[in-house]
Motif scaffolding. Structure first.
Motif, PDB file in Angstrom:
ATOM      1  N   GLU A   1       0.839  -1.200   0.000  1.00 31.57           N
ATOM      2  CA  GLU A   1       0.000   0.000   0.000  1.00 31.57           C
ATOM      3  C   GLU A   1       0.872   1.247   0.000  1.00 31.57           C
ATOM      4  O   GLU A   1       1.828   1.341   0.782  1.00 31.57           O
ATOM      5  CB  GLU A   1      -0.902  -0.008   1.231  1.00 31.57           C
ATOM      6  N   PRO A   2       0.589   2.206  -0.872  1.00 27.05           N
ATOM      7  CA  PRO A   2       1.365   3.452  -0.868  1.00 27.05           C
ATOM      8  C   PRO A   2       1.225   4.191   0.453  1.00 27.05           C
ATOM      9  O   PRO A   2       0.214   4.054   1.155  1.00 27.05           O
ATOM     10  CB  PRO A   2       0.764   4.252  -2.026  1.00 27.05           C
ATOM     11  N   PRO A   3       2.220   4.984   0.827  1.00 29.77           N
ATOM     12  CA  PRO A   3       2.131   5.719   2.103  1.00 29.77           C
ATOM     13  C   PRO A   3       0.927   6.648   2.173  1.00 29.77           C
ATOM     14  O   PRO A   3       0.294   6.776   3.223  1.00 29.77           O
ATOM     15  CB  PRO A   3       3.452   6.502   2.148  1.00 29.77           C
ATOM     16  N   ASP A   4       0.601   7.296   1.061  1.00 29.61           N
ATOM     17  CA  ASP A   4      -0.534   8.217   1.040  1.00 29.61           C
ATOM     18  C   ASP A   4      -1.713   7.595   0.307  1.00 29.61           C
ATOM     19  O   ASP A   4      -2.348   8.230  -0.541  1.00 29.61           O
ATOM     20  CB  ASP A   4      -0.141   9.543   0.386  1.00 29.61           C
ATOM     21  N   ALA A   5      -1.973   6.317   0.607  1.00 30.60           N
ATOM     22  CA  ALA A   5      -3.051   5.608  -0.084  1.00 30.60           C
ATOM     23  C   ALA A   5      -4.390   6.266   0.192  1.00 30.60           C
ATOM     24  O   ALA A   5      -4.695   6.680   1.303  1.00 30.60           O
ATOM     25  CB  ALA A   5      -3.084   4.152   0.373  1.00 30.60           C
ATOM     26  N   LYS A   6      -5.171   6.342  -0.854  1.00 30.61           N
ATOM     27  CA  LYS A   6      -6.506   6.905  -0.714  1.00 30.61           C
ATOM     28  C   LYS A   6      -7.398   6.315  -1.790  1.00 30.61           C
ATOM     29  O   LYS A   6      -6.940   5.839  -2.821  1.00 30.61           O
ATOM     30  CB  LYS A   6      -6.478   8.424  -0.827  1.00 30.61           C
ATOM     31  N   GLU A   7      -8.655   6.346  -1.555  1.00 33.28           N
ATOM     32  CA  GLU A   7      -9.598   5.812  -2.531  1.00 33.28           C
ATOM     33  C   GLU A   7      -9.581   6.669  -3.788  1.00 33.28           C
ATOM     34  O   GLU A   7      -9.510   7.892  -3.733  1.00 33.28           O
ATOM     35  CB  GLU A   7     -10.995   5.791  -1.931  1.00 33.28           C
TER      36      GLU A   7
ATOM     37  N   GLY B   1       3.628   5.579  -5.920  1.00 33.25           N
ATOM     38  CA  GLY B   1       2.265   5.680  -5.415  1.00 33.25           C
ATOM     39  C   GLY B   1       1.285   4.744  -6.089  1.00 33.25           C
ATOM     40  O   GLY B   1       0.081   5.024  -6.146  1.00 33.25           O
ATOM     41  N   ILE B   2       1.772   3.599  -6.610  1.00 29.68           N
ATOM     42  CA  ILE B   2       0.917   2.634  -7.299  1.00 29.68           C
ATOM     43  C   ILE B   2       0.710   1.427  -6.384  1.00 29.68           C
ATOM     44  O   ILE B   2       1.672   0.733  -6.043  1.00 29.68           O
ATOM     45  CB  ILE B   2       1.549   2.179  -8.629  1.00 29.68           C
ATOM     46  N   PRO B   3      -0.511   1.141  -5.961  1.00 32.94           N
ATOM     47  CA  PRO B   3      -0.746  -0.034  -5.105  1.00 32.94           C
ATOM     48  C   PRO B   3      -0.435  -1.326  -5.851  1.00 32.94           C
ATOM     49  O   PRO B   3      -0.634  -1.434  -7.064  1.00 32.94           O
ATOM     50  CB  PRO B   3      -2.234   0.068  -4.758  1.00 32.94           C
ATOM     51  N   CYS B   4       0.045  -2.317  -5.118  1.00 32.87           N
ATOM     52  CA  CYS B   4       0.385  -3.617  -5.707  1.00 32.87           C
ATOM     53  C   CYS B   4      -0.168  -4.730  -4.833  1.00 32.87           C
ATOM     54  O   CYS B   4      -0.235  -4.598  -3.604  1.00 32.87           O
ATOM     55  CB  CYS B   4       1.899  -3.780  -5.845  1.00 32.87           C
ATOM     56  N   LEU B   5      -0.542  -5.809  -5.483  1.00 33.53           N
ATOM     57  CA  LEU B   5      -1.039  -6.995  -4.782  1.00 33.53           C
ATOM     58  C   LEU B   5      -0.336  -8.213  -5.361  1.00 33.53           C
ATOM     59  O   LEU B   5      -0.477  -8.514  -6.547  1.00 33.53           O
ATOM     60  CB  LEU B   5      -2.554  -7.134  -4.941  1.00 33.53           C
ATOM     61  N   GLN B   6       0.427  -8.892  -4.519  1.00 32.21           N
ATOM     62  CA  GLN B   6       1.143 -10.098  -4.929  1.00 32.21           C
ATOM     63  C   GLN B   6       0.317 -11.317  -4.538  1.00 32.21           C
ATOM     64  O   GLN B   6       0.083 -11.566  -3.362  1.00 32.21           O
ATOM     65  CB  GLN B   6       2.520 -10.143  -4.269  1.00 32.21           C
ATOM     66  N   LEU B   7      -0.116 -12.068  -5.547  1.00 28.70           N
ATOM     67  CA  LEU B   7      -1.003 -13.196  -5.299  1.00 28.70           C
ATOM     68  C   LEU B   7      -0.218 -14.473  -5.028  1.00 28.70           C
ATOM     69  O   LEU B   7       0.932 -14.624  -5.441  1.00 28.70           O
ATOM     70  CB  LEU B   7      -1.922 -13.421  -6.500  1.00 28.70           C
ATOM     71  N   CYS B   8      -0.875 -15.389  -4.356  1.00 26.15           N
ATOM     72  CA  CYS B   8      -0.383 -16.756  -4.173  1.00 26.15           C
ATOM     73  C   CYS B   8      -1.512 -17.683  -4.613  1.00 26.15           C
ATOM     74  O   CYS B   8      -2.606 -17.658  -4.033  1.00 26.15           O
ATOM     75  CB  CYS B   8      -0.001 -17.009  -2.713  1.00 26.15           C
ATOM     76  N   TRP B   9      -1.278 -18.465  -5.655  1.00 26.25           N
ATOM     77  CA  TRP B   9      -2.345 -19.310  -6.201  1.00 26.25           C
ATOM     78  C   TRP B   9      -2.957 -20.194  -5.124  1.00 26.25           C
ATOM     79  O   TRP B   9      -2.257 -20.728  -4.266  1.00 26.25           O
ATOM     80  CB  TRP B   9      -1.817 -20.207  -7.316  1.00 26.25           C
ATOM     81  N   ARG B  10      -4.255 -20.347  -5.198  1.00 24.27           N
ATOM     82  CA  ARG B  10      -4.911 -21.311  -4.307  1.00 24.27           C
ATOM     83  C   ARG B  10      -4.504 -22.736  -4.655  1.00 24.27           C
ATOM     84  O   ARG B  10      -4.365 -23.589  -3.773  1.00 24.27           O
ATOM     85  CB  ARG B  10      -6.436 -21.160  -4.413  1.00 24.27           C
ATOM     86  N   HIS B  11      -4.321 -22.980  -5.955  1.00 21.09           N
ATOM     87  CA  HIS B  11      -3.891 -24.300  -6.423  1.00 21.09           C
ATOM     88  C   HIS B  11      -2.759 -24.087  -7.432  1.00 21.09           C
ATOM     89  O   HIS B  11      -3.005 -23.657  -8.561  1.00 21.09           O
ATOM     90  CB  HIS B  11      -5.046 -25.060  -7.076  1.00 21.09           C
TER      91      HIS B  11
ATOM     92  N   SER C   1      -5.652   5.652  -9.659  1.00 18.91           N
ATOM     93  CA  SER C   1      -5.924   5.473 -11.084  1.00 18.91           C
ATOM     94  C   SER C   1      -5.613   4.062 -11.558  1.00 18.91           C
ATOM     95  O   SER C   1      -6.195   3.594 -12.542  1.00 18.91           O
ATOM     96  CB  SER C   1      -5.109   6.481 -11.900  1.00 18.91           C
ATOM     97  N   ALA C   2      -4.696   3.354 -10.890  1.00 19.71           N
ATOM     98  CA  ALA C   2      -4.323   2.014 -11.349  1.00 19.71           C
ATOM     99  C   ALA C   2      -3.656   1.252 -10.212  1.00 19.71           C
ATOM    100  O   ALA C   2      -3.118   1.841  -9.269  1.00 19.71           O
ATOM    101  CB  ALA C   2      -3.385   2.099 -12.550  1.00 19.71           C
ATOM    102  N   PHE C   3      -3.693  -0.063 -10.314  1.00 18.31           N
ATOM    103  CA  PHE C   3      -2.963  -0.932  -9.396  1.00 18.31           C
ATOM    104  C   PHE C   3      -2.358  -2.076 -10.199  1.00 18.31           C
ATOM    105  O   PHE C   3      -2.707  -2.306 -11.363  1.00 18.31           O
ATOM    106  CB  PHE C   3      -3.872  -1.466  -8.277  1.00 18.31           C
ATOM    107  N   VAL C   4      -1.428  -2.795  -9.581  1.00 16.35           N
ATOM    108  CA  VAL C   4      -0.672  -3.858 -10.249  1.00 16.35           C
ATOM    109  C   VAL C   4      -0.903  -5.168  -9.521  1.00 16.35           C
ATOM    110  O   VAL C   4      -0.838  -5.223  -8.284  1.00 16.35           O
ATOM    111  CB  VAL C   4       0.836  -3.528 -10.290  1.00 16.35           C
ATOM    112  N   LEU C   5      -1.167  -6.229 -10.295  1.00 16.49           N
ATOM    113  CA  LEU C   5      -1.272  -7.585  -9.763  1.00 16.49           C
ATOM    114  C   LEU C   5      -0.036  -8.371 -10.183  1.00 16.49           C
ATOM    115  O   LEU C   5       0.294  -8.432 -11.375  1.00 16.49           O
ATOM    116  CB  LEU C   5      -2.529  -8.284 -10.284  1.00 16.49           C
ATOM    117  N   LEU C   6       0.645  -8.972  -9.210  1.00 12.52           N
ATOM    118  CA  LEU C   6       1.860  -9.748  -9.439  1.00 12.52           C
ATOM    119  C   LEU C   6       1.523 -11.227  -9.286  1.00 12.52           C
ATOM    120  O   LEU C   6       1.090 -11.664  -8.215  1.00 12.52           O
ATOM    121  CB  LEU C   6       2.950  -9.333  -8.451  1.00 12.52           C
TER     122      LEU C   6
END
Length: 380
Positions: free
Chosen positions: A7-13, A61-71, A16-21
Protein backbone atom coordinates in the motif's frame (compact mmCIF):
# COMPACT_ATOMS: atom_id res chain seq x y z
CA UNK A 1 -6.70 -16.87 -0.75
CA UNK A 2 -3.28 -15.59 0.38
CA UNK A 3 -1.83 -12.34 -0.95
CA UNK A 4 0.63 -9.62 0.01
CA UNK A 5 -0.59 -6.04 -0.36
CA UNK A 6 1.83 -3.18 -0.91
CA UNK A 7 0.00 0.00 0.00
CA UNK A 8 1.37 3.45 -0.87
CA UNK A 9 2.13 5.72 2.10
CA UNK A 10 -0.53 8.22 1.04
CA UNK A 11 -3.05 5.61 -0.08
CA UNK A 12 -6.51 6.90 -0.71
CA UNK A 13 -9.60 5.81 -2.53
CA UNK A 14 -9.62 6.72 -6.18
CA UNK A 15 -6.19 5.49 -7.30
CA UNK A 16 -5.92 5.47 -11.08
CA UNK A 17 -4.32 2.01 -11.35
CA UNK A 18 -2.96 -0.93 -9.40
CA UNK A 19 -0.67 -3.86 -10.25
CA UNK A 20 -1.27 -7.58 -9.76
CA UNK A 21 1.86 -9.75 -9.44
CA UNK A 22 1.30 -13.39 -10.39
CA UNK A 23 3.64 -16.25 -9.35
CA UNK A 24 4.86 -19.18 -11.41
CA UNK A 25 4.49 -22.94 -11.24
CA UNK A 26 5.79 -23.53 -7.73
CA UNK A 27 7.88 -20.57 -6.51
CA UNK A 28 5.57 -18.75 -4.12
CA UNK A 29 7.57 -15.49 -3.76
CA UNK A 30 7.90 -15.10 -7.52
CA UNK A 31 10.99 -14.71 -9.75
CA UNK A 32 14.41 -14.11 -8.28
CA UNK A 33 13.65 -15.76 -4.93
CA UNK A 34 16.25 -18.09 -3.49
CA UNK A 35 15.68 -21.80 -3.91
CA UNK A 36 15.54 -22.36 -0.15
CA UNK A 37 12.62 -19.90 0.12
CA UNK A 38 10.59 -21.07 -2.88
CA UNK A 39 7.72 -22.24 -0.67
CA UNK A 40 7.88 -19.31 1.76
CA UNK A 41 5.18 -16.75 0.95
CA UNK A 42 5.99 -13.89 3.31
CA UNK A 43 6.58 -10.14 2.84
CA UNK A 44 10.20 -10.38 3.98
CA UNK A 45 11.36 -12.89 1.35
CA UNK A 46 13.71 -11.13 -1.13
CA UNK A 47 12.80 -11.35 -4.78
CA UNK A 48 11.90 -9.37 -7.88
CA UNK A 49 8.26 -8.95 -6.89
CA UNK A 50 9.12 -7.62 -3.45
CA UNK A 51 11.58 -5.06 -4.86
CA UNK A 52 9.26 -4.10 -7.71
CA UNK A 53 6.19 -3.67 -5.51
CA UNK A 54 8.16 -1.72 -2.94
CA UNK A 55 9.43 0.66 -5.61
CA UNK A 56 6.02 1.17 -7.23
CA UNK A 57 4.08 1.63 -4.01
CA UNK A 58 6.72 3.59 -2.12
CA UNK A 59 8.01 5.90 -4.86
CA UNK A 60 5.37 5.91 -7.59
CA UNK A 61 2.27 5.68 -5.42
CA UNK A 62 0.92 2.63 -7.30
CA UNK A 63 -0.75 -0.03 -5.10
CA UNK A 64 0.39 -3.62 -5.71
CA UNK A 65 -1.04 -6.99 -4.78
CA UNK A 66 1.14 -10.10 -4.93
CA UNK A 67 -1.00 -13.20 -5.30
CA UNK A 68 -0.38 -16.76 -4.17
CA UNK A 69 -2.35 -19.31 -6.20
CA UNK A 70 -4.91 -21.31 -4.31
CA UNK A 71 -3.89 -24.30 -6.42
CA UNK A 72 -0.40 -24.26 -7.91
CA UNK A 73 0.21 -26.32 -11.07
CA UNK A 74 2.43 -28.73 -9.12
CA UNK A 75 -0.61 -29.37 -6.93
CA UNK A 76 -2.99 -29.87 -9.85
CA UNK A 77 -3.95 -26.24 -10.48
CA UNK A 78 -4.80 -25.04 -13.99
CA UNK A 79 -5.13 -21.73 -15.80
CA UNK A 80 -8.87 -21.87 -15.06
CA UNK A 81 -8.10 -21.72 -11.34
CA UNK A 82 -5.61 -18.92 -11.99
CA UNK A 83 -8.22 -16.86 -13.88
CA UNK A 84 -10.54 -17.05 -10.88
CA UNK A 85 -7.70 -16.03 -8.56
CA UNK A 86 -6.91 -13.01 -10.74
CA UNK A 87 -10.56 -11.99 -10.72
CA UNK A 88 -10.64 -12.26 -6.92
CA UNK A 89 -7.54 -10.07 -6.68
CA UNK A 90 -9.08 -7.41 -8.94
CA UNK A 91 -12.26 -7.37 -6.89
CA UNK A 92 -10.29 -7.00 -3.66
CA UNK A 93 -8.27 -4.05 -4.95
CA UNK A 94 -11.28 -2.32 -6.49
CA UNK A 95 -13.22 -2.65 -3.28
CA UNK A 96 -10.44 -0.66 -1.65
CA UNK A 97 -9.37 1.81 -4.35
CA UNK A 98 -12.56 2.26 -6.35
CA UNK A 99 -14.44 0.50 -9.11
CA UNK A 100 -12.99 2.77 -11.79
CA UNK A 101 -9.42 1.83 -10.96
CA UNK A 102 -7.53 0.32 -13.89
CA UNK A 103 -5.16 -2.61 -13.45
CA UNK A 104 -1.93 -4.01 -14.87
CA UNK A 105 -0.94 -7.68 -14.81
CA UNK A 106 2.58 -9.05 -14.30
CA UNK A 107 2.98 -12.81 -14.74
CA UNK A 108 6.07 -14.97 -14.26
CA UNK A 109 6.43 -18.39 -15.93
CA UNK A 110 3.03 -20.05 -15.40
CA UNK A 111 1.79 -16.61 -14.39
CA UNK A 112 2.39 -15.53 -17.98
CA UNK A 113 0.10 -18.30 -19.22
CA UNK A 114 -2.42 -17.19 -16.59
CA UNK A 115 -2.31 -13.64 -17.99
CA UNK A 116 -3.04 -14.84 -21.53
CA UNK A 117 -5.78 -17.17 -20.28
CA UNK A 118 -7.38 -14.30 -18.34
CA UNK A 119 -7.32 -11.98 -21.37
CA UNK A 120 -8.74 -14.70 -23.61
CA UNK A 121 -11.59 -15.28 -21.15
CA UNK A 122 -12.26 -11.54 -20.96
CA UNK A 123 -12.45 -11.37 -24.74
CA UNK A 124 -14.92 -14.23 -24.98
CA UNK A 125 -16.97 -13.40 -21.87
CA UNK A 126 -20.70 -13.06 -22.32
CA UNK A 127 -22.48 -9.89 -21.20
CA UNK A 128 -23.33 -10.03 -17.53
CA UNK A 129 -20.50 -12.39 -16.57
CA UNK A 130 -17.97 -11.33 -13.91
CA UNK A 131 -15.20 -10.99 -16.49
CA UNK A 132 -17.33 -8.83 -18.76
CA UNK A 133 -18.23 -6.60 -15.82
CA UNK A 134 -14.66 -5.45 -15.19
CA UNK A 135 -15.55 -1.99 -16.38
CA UNK A 136 -15.08 0.31 -19.32
CA UNK A 137 -11.84 0.87 -21.17
CA UNK A 138 -10.73 3.54 -18.72
CA UNK A 139 -11.22 1.24 -15.74
CA UNK A 140 -10.08 -2.04 -17.26
CA UNK A 141 -6.79 -3.51 -18.40
CA UNK A 142 -4.06 -0.91 -18.91
CA UNK A 143 -1.16 -3.21 -19.81
CA UNK A 144 0.55 -6.50 -19.03
CA UNK A 145 4.04 -7.96 -18.58
CA UNK A 146 5.18 -11.54 -19.15
CA UNK A 147 8.45 -12.46 -17.39
CA UNK A 148 9.78 -15.75 -18.75
CA UNK A 149 6.13 -16.31 -19.54
CA UNK A 150 4.74 -19.63 -20.66
CA UNK A 151 2.08 -19.95 -23.36
CA UNK A 152 0.21 -22.85 -21.76
CA UNK A 153 -0.24 -24.69 -18.51
CA UNK A 154 1.15 -28.13 -17.70
CA UNK A 155 0.01 -31.07 -19.79
CA UNK A 156 -3.12 -30.43 -21.83
CA UNK A 157 -3.86 -27.08 -20.19
CA UNK A 158 -3.95 -25.03 -23.40
CA UNK A 159 -4.41 -21.26 -23.70
CA UNK A 160 -6.11 -19.31 -26.48
CA UNK A 161 -3.21 -16.96 -27.22
CA UNK A 162 -4.89 -15.59 -30.35
CA UNK A 163 -7.97 -14.57 -28.38
CA UNK A 164 -5.81 -13.01 -25.67
CA UNK A 165 -3.87 -10.89 -28.14
CA UNK A 166 -7.09 -9.86 -29.87
CA UNK A 167 -8.46 -8.60 -26.55
CA UNK A 168 -5.17 -6.83 -25.87
CA UNK A 169 -5.44 -5.04 -29.21
CA UNK A 170 -9.08 -4.13 -28.66
CA UNK A 171 -8.20 -2.56 -25.30
CA UNK A 172 -5.22 -0.72 -26.82
CA UNK A 173 -3.14 -2.01 -23.92
CA UNK A 174 0.67 -2.09 -24.26
CA UNK A 175 2.58 -5.30 -23.57
CA UNK A 176 6.12 -5.96 -22.34
CA UNK A 177 7.80 -9.36 -22.73
CA UNK A 178 10.97 -10.07 -20.71
CA UNK A 179 12.85 -13.31 -21.32
CA UNK A 180 16.29 -14.80 -20.74
CA UNK A 181 18.25 -16.19 -23.67
CA UNK A 182 19.36 -19.25 -21.63
CA UNK A 183 15.92 -20.10 -20.26
CA UNK A 184 15.79 -23.91 -20.15
CA UNK A 185 12.25 -24.04 -18.76
CA UNK A 186 10.27 -21.82 -21.13
CA UNK A 187 11.95 -21.52 -24.52
CA UNK A 188 12.87 -18.10 -25.88
CA UNK A 189 10.70 -18.90 -28.90
CA UNK A 190 7.65 -18.31 -26.66
CA UNK A 191 8.66 -14.66 -26.32
CA UNK A 192 9.29 -14.50 -30.07
CA UNK A 193 5.81 -15.84 -30.76
CA UNK A 194 4.07 -13.33 -28.50
CA UNK A 195 6.03 -10.40 -29.91
CA UNK A 196 5.44 -11.40 -33.53
CA UNK A 197 1.72 -12.10 -33.15
CA UNK A 198 0.79 -9.20 -30.87
CA UNK A 199 -0.44 -5.96 -32.36
CA UNK A 200 1.43 -2.68 -32.06
CA UNK A 201 2.37 -1.12 -28.71
CA UNK A 202 4.67 -3.99 -27.74
CA UNK A 203 8.17 -4.25 -26.31
CA UNK A 204 10.54 -7.20 -26.07
CA UNK A 205 13.51 -7.28 -23.69
CA UNK A 206 15.87 -10.25 -24.06
CA UNK A 207 18.53 -10.69 -21.38
CA UNK A 208 21.48 -12.42 -23.02
CA UNK A 209 22.79 -15.03 -20.60
CA UNK A 210 19.87 -15.00 -18.15
CA UNK A 211 18.18 -18.24 -17.09
CA UNK A 212 14.60 -18.97 -16.03
CA UNK A 213 14.91 -18.41 -12.28
CA UNK A 214 16.60 -14.97 -12.56
CA UNK A 215 18.31 -15.46 -9.19
CA UNK A 216 21.60 -13.83 -10.14
CA UNK A 217 21.76 -10.27 -8.77
CA UNK A 218 22.48 -8.68 -12.14
CA UNK A 219 19.39 -10.22 -13.76
CA UNK A 220 17.21 -9.71 -10.70
CA UNK A 221 18.04 -6.01 -10.64
CA UNK A 222 17.70 -5.68 -14.42
CA UNK A 223 14.22 -7.24 -14.49
CA UNK A 224 13.07 -5.19 -11.51
CA UNK A 225 14.29 -1.93 -13.02
CA UNK A 226 12.92 -2.73 -16.48
CA UNK A 227 9.45 -3.62 -15.23
CA UNK A 228 9.39 -0.72 -12.77
CA UNK A 229 10.20 1.90 -15.38
CA UNK A 230 7.69 0.45 -17.83
CA UNK A 231 4.84 0.11 -15.31
CA UNK A 232 5.35 3.62 -13.93
CA UNK A 233 4.83 5.10 -17.41
CA UNK A 234 2.00 2.86 -18.58
CA UNK A 235 0.00 3.26 -15.35
CA UNK A 236 -0.32 7.03 -15.84
CA UNK A 237 -3.86 8.40 -16.28
CA UNK A 238 -5.21 8.57 -19.83
CA UNK A 239 -7.78 10.59 -21.70
CA UNK A 240 -11.50 9.91 -21.93
CA UNK A 241 -12.31 10.26 -25.62
CA UNK A 242 -11.11 7.75 -28.18
CA UNK A 243 -8.67 10.23 -29.71
CA UNK A 244 -7.15 11.35 -26.43
CA UNK A 245 -7.02 7.74 -25.21
CA UNK A 246 -5.12 6.53 -28.27
CA UNK A 247 -2.78 9.53 -28.12
CA UNK A 248 -2.11 8.94 -24.42
CA UNK A 249 -1.39 5.24 -24.94
CA UNK A 250 1.06 5.95 -27.76
CA UNK A 251 2.75 8.63 -25.67
CA UNK A 252 3.07 6.18 -22.77
CA UNK A 253 4.60 3.59 -25.08
CA UNK A 254 7.26 6.02 -26.31
CA UNK A 255 7.92 7.35 -22.81
CA UNK A 256 8.39 3.83 -21.45
CA UNK A 257 10.56 2.90 -24.45
CA UNK A 258 12.88 5.86 -23.88
CA UNK A 259 13.15 4.95 -20.19
CA UNK A 260 14.04 1.35 -21.08
CA UNK A 261 16.62 2.48 -23.64
CA UNK A 262 18.29 4.73 -21.09
CA UNK A 263 18.48 1.92 -18.55
CA UNK A 264 19.48 -0.81 -21.03
CA UNK A 265 22.54 1.22 -21.97
CA UNK A 266 24.01 0.27 -18.57
CA UNK A 267 23.16 -3.44 -18.92
CA UNK A 268 25.46 -5.08 -21.51
CA UNK A 269 23.25 -8.15 -21.84
CA UNK A 270 19.99 -6.29 -22.51
CA UNK A 271 18.61 -6.39 -26.06
CA UNK A 272 15.42 -4.54 -26.99
CA UNK A 273 12.82 -4.65 -29.74
CA UNK A 274 9.93 -2.20 -30.12
CA UNK A 275 6.83 -1.80 -32.24
CA UNK A 276 6.44 1.03 -33.04
CA UNK A 277 10.10 2.14 -32.81
CA UNK A 278 10.76 4.48 -29.88
CA UNK A 279 10.66 8.24 -30.30
CA UNK A 280 11.29 11.00 -27.83
CA UNK A 281 7.92 12.27 -26.53
CA UNK A 282 8.95 15.92 -26.81
CA UNK A 283 10.07 15.42 -30.41
CA UNK A 284 13.43 16.98 -29.64
CA UNK A 285 16.58 15.23 -30.77
CA UNK A 286 17.15 11.92 -32.52
CA UNK A 287 15.44 8.68 -31.46
CA UNK A 288 17.05 6.94 -28.47
CA UNK A 289 19.82 4.47 -29.21
CA UNK A 290 19.73 0.92 -27.91
CA UNK A 291 21.08 -2.56 -28.61
CA UNK A 292 18.49 -3.97 -30.96
CA UNK A 293 17.34 -7.57 -30.84
CA UNK A 294 16.56 -9.19 -34.17
CA UNK A 295 13.41 -11.22 -33.69
CA UNK A 296 13.33 -14.24 -36.04
CA UNK A 297 10.45 -14.08 -38.47
CA UNK A 298 7.82 -16.76 -38.71
CA UNK A 299 9.49 -18.11 -41.85
CA UNK A 300 13.03 -17.97 -40.47
CA UNK A 301 12.30 -20.34 -37.61
CA UNK A 302 11.07 -23.29 -39.74
CA UNK A 303 13.85 -22.63 -42.24
CA UNK A 304 16.48 -22.68 -39.52
CA UNK A 305 15.01 -25.86 -38.08
CA UNK A 306 14.96 -27.42 -41.55
CA UNK A 307 18.60 -26.49 -42.11
CA UNK A 308 19.61 -28.05 -38.81
CA UNK A 309 17.65 -31.20 -39.62
CA UNK A 310 19.17 -31.39 -43.10
CA UNK A 311 22.68 -30.98 -41.71
CA UNK A 312 22.00 -33.70 -39.16
CA UNK A 313 20.65 -36.09 -41.80
CA UNK A 314 23.60 -35.38 -44.11
CA UNK A 315 26.01 -36.12 -41.28
CA UNK A 316 24.24 -39.39 -40.51
CA UNK A 317 24.32 -40.36 -44.21
CA UNK A 318 28.04 -39.60 -44.45
CA UNK A 319 28.72 -41.77 -41.41
CA UNK A 320 26.70 -44.64 -42.90
CA UNK A 321 28.63 -44.38 -46.16
CA UNK A 322 31.95 -44.39 -44.31
CA UNK A 323 30.94 -47.50 -42.37
CA UNK A 324 29.84 -49.20 -45.61
CA UNK A 325 33.19 -48.46 -47.27
CA UNK A 326 35.07 -49.79 -44.27
CA UNK A 327 32.94 -52.95 -44.25
CA UNK A 328 33.50 -53.53 -47.97
CA UNK A 329 37.24 -53.07 -47.57
CA UNK A 330 37.23 -55.50 -44.66
CA UNK A 331 35.38 -58.07 -46.72
CA UNK A 332 37.87 -57.71 -49.55
CA UNK A 333 40.80 -58.11 -47.21
CA UNK A 334 39.21 -60.87 -45.18
CA UNK A 335 40.26 -61.75 -41.67
CA UNK A 336 43.76 -61.32 -40.27
CA UNK A 337 44.41 -65.06 -40.37
CA UNK A 338 43.37 -65.26 -44.02
CA UNK A 339 45.54 -62.29 -44.88
CA UNK A 340 48.50 -63.92 -43.09
CA UNK A 341 47.94 -67.17 -44.98
CA UNK A 342 47.83 -65.32 -48.30
CA UNK A 343 51.01 -63.47 -47.41
CA UNK A 344 52.80 -66.72 -46.50
CA UNK A 345 51.67 -68.38 -49.74
CA UNK A 346 52.83 -65.38 -51.73
CA UNK A 347 56.23 -65.52 -50.10
CA UNK A 348 56.51 -69.25 -50.82
CA UNK A 349 55.66 -68.65 -54.46
CA UNK A 350 58.20 -65.90 -54.69
CA UNK A 351 60.82 -68.13 -53.07
CA UNK A 352 60.14 -71.04 -55.45
CA UNK A 353 60.18 -68.79 -58.48
CA UNK A 354 63.45 -67.24 -57.37
CA UNK A 355 65.07 -70.67 -56.85
CA UNK A 356 63.98 -71.81 -60.34
CA UNK A 357 65.39 -68.68 -61.94
CA UNK A 358 68.72 -69.23 -60.20
CA UNK A 359 69.00 -72.82 -61.51
CA UNK A 360 68.08 -71.75 -65.03
CA UNK A 361 70.65 -68.96 -64.98
CA UNK A 362 73.36 -71.36 -63.81
CA UNK A 363 72.59 -73.85 -66.58
CA UNK A 364 72.55 -71.15 -69.23
CA UNK A 365 75.86 -69.80 -67.99
CA UNK A 366 77.62 -73.18 -68.19
CA UNK A 367 76.35 -73.78 -71.73
CA UNK A 368 77.60 -70.43 -72.92
CA UNK A 369 81.09 -70.83 -71.50
CA UNK A 370 81.55 -74.33 -72.94
CA UNK A 371 80.66 -73.23 -76.49
CA UNK A 372 82.75 -70.06 -76.51
CA UNK A 373 85.67 -69.92 -79.12
CA UNK A 374 89.19 -68.67 -78.34
CA UNK A 375 90.03 -65.09 -79.26
CA UNK A 376 91.89 -64.40 -82.51
CA UNK A 377 93.28 -61.40 -84.37
CA UNK A 378 91.62 -60.17 -87.48
CA UNK A 379 92.52 -57.58 -90.07
CA UNK A 380 90.16 -55.45 -92.13
Amino acid sequence: MAAIEYEPPDAKEGASAFVLLLPGTSIRPGPGAEKAAKYCFEPGVPGIYRSLAGELSGTRGIPCLQLCWRHFPVDGGTTVDAVLDILMGIRFMRAKYGERCGFLLVGYSFGGAAVWAFLAECGSAKPGSPLAALGSRQSGLLGCIAISGALKGPGDDMVNLFGALQYLEARQAPALVVHGSLDDNVALSAAHKVFKKAASLKTLCVLMGADHDLREPQWRDAVCETCGRWLARVAAPRGVSNTSWARSVLLQHHTAAVALCDFAASVPGARLAFDPPPQRPDGQGPPPSYRAYEVPTVWDQPAAAARLLLAERCGQHAKRQQRAREQAALQRRGTVAAAHARLAASRERQASVGHGKAQLFQQCGQHTLSGRSSPSCVEF
